[in-house]
Design a protein around this motif. Sequence first.
Motif, PDB file in Angstrom:
ATOM      1  N   LEU A   1       0.838  -1.207   0.000  1.00  0.00           N
ATOM      2  CA  LEU A   1       0.000   0.000   0.000  1.00  0.00           C
ATOM      3  C   LEU A   1       0.872   1.256   0.000  1.00  0.00           C
ATOM      4  O   LEU A   1       0.580   2.226  -0.710  1.00  0.00           O
ATOM      5  N   TYR A   2       1.926   1.247   0.784  1.00  0.00           N
ATOM      6  CA  TYR A   2       2.842   2.386   0.849  1.00  0.00           C
ATOM      7  C   TYR A   2       3.434   2.664  -0.533  1.00  0.00           C
ATOM      8  O   TYR A   2       3.424   3.789  -1.016  1.00  0.00           O
ATOM      9  N   LYS A   3       3.924   1.603  -1.189  1.00  0.00           N
ATOM     10  CA  LYS A   3       4.516   1.749  -2.519  1.00  0.00           C
ATOM     11  C   LYS A   3       3.473   2.207  -3.538  1.00  0.00           C
ATOM     12  O   LYS A   3       3.741   3.095  -4.345  1.00  0.00           O
ATOM     13  N   ALA A   4       2.288   1.622  -3.478  1.00  0.00           N
ATOM     14  CA  ALA A   4       1.219   2.016  -4.408  1.00  0.00           C
ATOM     15  C   ALA A   4       0.825   3.481  -4.202  1.00  0.00           C
ATOM     16  O   ALA A   4       0.540   4.197  -5.171  1.00  0.00           O
ATOM     17  N   THR A   5       0.833   3.921  -2.955  1.00  0.00           N
ATOM     18  CA  THR A   5       0.499   5.319  -2.664  1.00  0.00           C
ATOM     19  C   THR A   5       1.547   6.247  -3.272  1.00  0.00           C
ATOM     20  O   THR A   5       1.204   7.243  -3.920  1.00  0.00           O
ATOM     21  N   ILE A   6       2.810   5.911  -3.076  1.00  0.00           N
ATOM     22  CA  ILE A   6       3.883   6.726  -3.674  1.00  0.00           C
ATOM     23  C   ILE A   6       3.750   6.735  -5.195  1.00  0.00           C
ATOM     24  O   ILE A   6       3.841   7.795  -5.827  1.00  0.00           O
ATOM     25  N   ASP A   7       3.522   5.577  -5.794  1.00  0.00           N
ATOM     26  CA  ASP A   7       3.381   5.491  -7.252  1.00  0.00           C
ATOM     27  C   ASP A   7       2.248   6.389  -7.740  1.00  0.00           C
ATOM     28  O   ASP A   7       2.412   7.161  -8.685  1.00  0.00           O
ATOM     29  N   THR A   8       1.100   6.287  -7.080  1.00  0.00           N
ATOM     30  CA  THR A   8      -0.075   7.077  -7.472  1.00  0.00           C
ATOM     31  C   THR A   8       0.192   8.571  -7.345  1.00  0.00           C
ATOM     32  O   THR A   8      -0.083   9.345  -8.266  1.00  0.00           O
ATOM     33  N   LEU A   9       0.719   8.972  -6.198  1.00  0.00           N
ATOM     34  CA  LEU A   9       0.947  10.402  -5.949  1.00  0.00           C
ATOM     35  C   LEU A   9       2.030  10.962  -6.866  1.00  0.00           C
ATOM     36  O   LEU A   9       1.896  12.083  -7.370  1.00  0.00           O
ATOM     37  N   ALA A  10       3.092  10.191  -7.091  1.00  0.00           N
ATOM     38  CA  ALA A  10       4.179  10.660  -7.954  1.00  0.00           C
ATOM     39  C   ALA A  10       3.689  10.839  -9.385  1.00  0.00           C
ATOM     40  O   ALA A  10       3.943  11.877 -10.015  1.00  0.00           O
ATOM     41  N   LYS A  11       2.992   9.848  -9.899  1.00  0.00           N
ATOM     42  CA  LYS A  11       2.504   9.930 -11.283  1.00  0.00           C
ATOM     43  C   LYS A  11       1.526  11.086 -11.452  1.00  0.00           C
ATOM     44  O   LYS A  11       1.544  11.769 -12.475  1.00  0.00           O
ATOM     45  N   GLN A  12       0.702  11.278 -10.452  1.00  0.00           N
ATOM     46  CA  GLN A  12      -0.246  12.390 -10.495  1.00  0.00           C
ATOM     47  C   GLN A  12       0.478  13.738 -10.584  1.00  0.00           C
ATOM     48  O   GLN A  12       0.025  14.649 -11.258  1.00  0.00           O
ATOM     49  N   ARG A  13       1.618  13.835  -9.905  1.00  0.00           N
ATOM     50  CA  ARG A  13       2.403  15.070  -9.916  1.00  0.00           C
ATOM     51  C   ARG A  13       3.423  15.084 -11.050  1.00  0.00           C
ATOM     52  O   ARG A  13       4.308  15.925 -11.093  1.00  0.00           O
ATOM     53  N   LYS A  14       3.328  14.078 -11.940  1.00  0.00           N
ATOM     54  CA  LYS A  14       4.208  13.946 -13.102  1.00  0.00           C
ATOM     55  C   LYS A  14       5.670  13.766 -12.696  1.00  0.00           C
ATOM     56  O   LYS A  14       6.579  14.339 -13.280  1.00  0.00           O
ATOM     57  N   LEU A  15       5.845  12.947 -11.653  1.00  0.00           N
ATOM     58  CA  LEU A  15       7.178  12.599 -11.165  1.00  0.00           C
ATOM     59  C   LEU A  15       7.373  11.093 -11.313  1.00  0.00           C
ATOM     60  O   LEU A  15       6.401  10.336 -11.302  1.00  0.00           O
ATOM     61  N   ARG A  16       8.599  10.687 -11.426  1.00  0.00           N
ATOM     62  CA  ARG A  16       8.880   9.259 -11.398  1.00  0.00           C
ATOM     63  C   ARG A  16       8.862   8.824  -9.934  1.00  0.00           C
ATOM     64  O   ARG A  16       9.432   9.505  -9.068  1.00  0.00           O
ATOM     65  N   PRO A  17       8.220   7.692  -9.635  1.00  0.00           N
ATOM     66  CA  PRO A  17       8.150   7.231  -8.243  1.00  0.00           C
ATOM     67  C   PRO A  17       9.524   7.117  -7.580  1.00  0.00           C
ATOM     68  O   PRO A  17       9.658   7.407  -6.391  1.00  0.00           O
ATOM     69  N   VAL A  18      10.527   6.742  -8.322  1.00  0.00           N
ATOM     70  CA  VAL A  18      11.861   6.588  -7.741  1.00  0.00           C
ATOM     71  C   VAL A  18      12.375   7.921  -7.191  1.00  0.00           C
ATOM     72  O   VAL A  18      13.099   7.962  -6.200  1.00  0.00           O
ATOM     73  N   PHE A  19      11.960   9.015  -7.800  1.00  0.00           N
ATOM     74  CA  PHE A  19      12.354  10.341  -7.315  1.00  0.00           C
ATOM     75  C   PHE A  19      11.837  10.551  -5.893  1.00  0.00           C
ATOM     76  O   PHE A  19      12.554  11.062  -5.027  1.00  0.00           O
ATOM     77  N   VAL A  20      10.605  10.136  -5.653  1.00  0.00           N
ATOM     78  CA  VAL A  20      10.006  10.279  -4.316  1.00  0.00           C
ATOM     79  C   VAL A  20      10.636   9.273  -3.349  1.00  0.00           C
ATOM     80  O   VAL A  20      10.957   9.604  -2.207  1.00  0.00           O
TER      81      VAL A  20
ATOM     82  N   ARG B   1      10.050  12.714   2.577  1.00  0.00           N
ATOM     83  CA  ARG B   1       9.059  12.015   1.744  1.00  0.00           C
ATOM     84  C   ARG B   1       7.684  12.080   2.403  1.00  0.00           C
ATOM     85  O   ARG B   1       6.673  12.336   1.749  1.00  0.00           O
ATOM     86  N   HIS B   2       7.655  11.885   3.731  1.00  0.00           N
ATOM     87  CA  HIS B   2       6.378  11.895   4.432  1.00  0.00           C
ATOM     88  C   HIS B   2       5.757  13.283   4.459  1.00  0.00           C
ATOM     89  O   HIS B   2       4.533  13.418   4.349  1.00  0.00           O
ATOM     90  N   VAL B   3       6.567  14.305   4.575  1.00  0.00           N
ATOM     91  CA  VAL B   3       6.042  15.673   4.512  1.00  0.00           C
ATOM     92  C   VAL B   3       5.436  15.928   3.128  1.00  0.00           C
ATOM     93  O   VAL B   3       4.343  16.492   3.002  1.00  0.00           O
ATOM     94  N   TRP B   4       6.143  15.475   2.087  1.00  0.00           N
ATOM     95  CA  TRP B   4       5.642  15.637   0.720  1.00  0.00           C
ATOM     96  C   TRP B   4       4.330  14.868   0.531  1.00  0.00           C
ATOM     97  O   TRP B   4       3.367  15.395  -0.029  1.00  0.00           O
ATOM     98  N   MET B   5       4.279  13.627   1.022  1.00  0.00           N
ATOM     99  CA  MET B   5       3.070  12.809   0.881  1.00  0.00           C
ATOM    100  C   MET B   5       1.883  13.455   1.598  1.00  0.00           C
ATOM    101  O   MET B   5       0.767  13.488   1.063  1.00  0.00           O
ATOM    102  N   LYS B   6       2.121  13.962   2.808  1.00  0.00           N
ATOM    103  CA  LYS B   6       1.050  14.631   3.556  1.00  0.00           C
ATOM    104  C   LYS B   6       0.517  15.828   2.773  1.00  0.00           C
ATOM    105  O   LYS B   6      -0.686  16.024   2.659  1.00  0.00           O
ATOM    106  N   ASP B   7       1.434  16.612   2.200  1.00  0.00           N
ATOM    107  CA  ASP B   7       1.037  17.778   1.420  1.00  0.00           C
ATOM    108  C   ASP B   7       0.180  17.371   0.223  1.00  0.00           C
ATOM    109  O   ASP B   7      -0.875  17.956  -0.024  1.00  0.00           O
ATOM    110  N   VAL B   8       0.608  16.369  -0.496  1.00  0.00           N
ATOM    111  CA  VAL B   8      -0.111  15.944  -1.699  1.00  0.00           C
ATOM    112  C   VAL B   8      -1.447  15.295  -1.328  1.00  0.00           C
ATOM    113  O   VAL B   8      -2.452  15.509  -2.008  1.00  0.00           O
ATOM    114  N   LEU B   9      -1.465  14.522  -0.254  1.00  0.00           N
ATOM    115  CA  LEU B   9      -2.718  13.899   0.176  1.00  0.00           C
ATOM    116  C   LEU B   9      -3.707  14.920   0.734  1.00  0.00           C
ATOM    117  O   LEU B   9      -4.891  14.633   0.857  1.00  0.00           O
TER     118      LEU B   9
END
Length: 171
Positions: free
Chosen positions: A30-49, A57-65
């Motif tokens: 779920l953690y990986k899928a969340t990063i994948d979803t959020l990164a792609k939505q922001r037009k980023l490669r998941p590996v970047f996140v 990373r968690h601060v960024w995820m909170k902001d995007v969520l």
Amino acid sequence: MPKPYELFAALPPSVSEELFTFIHDREKPLYKATIDTLAKQRKLRPVFVERKPRTERHVWMKDVLGRKINEAVAAHLLQIWLVGAHAKLLCDFLDGLGIAHDENGTIENLPPAPTKEALTKAIDPLFEKHDPAVVAVYLQAFQALDENGWPSLAELLAEDPRLQLTAPAAA
């Protein structure tokens, strides 16, 4: 009544870190899928996140969520975390109201709204037994994750300062 994404935007930093750490440690797919979803939505490669330090990373995820587009993802993460990490809190709240539930503190159908007095009687002991910030998040989420919620709980959430979540001021 706040939406799940609004709850994420207002989460205290310690609570959001606890949530993401729980998901990272106990729900890796779920953690990986969340990063994948959020990164792609922001037009980023998941590996970047994924390469960011975990706290960053968690601060960024909170902001995007905390954005409306992620309401469903935010709701899902809140549910998984609350049931997985705070089942005792959920059970204590429902027990305080005399509502039957399973061992994880989940119920099939939301019963009619209890009185404000009954809610206050059930909520007050929660602050002694559990992290007050998590209690506030749980009760806000309880109200937000049901279509109709309880009017009496909505009133308490608006009136009781212990139950307030406020988003940090924009810099």
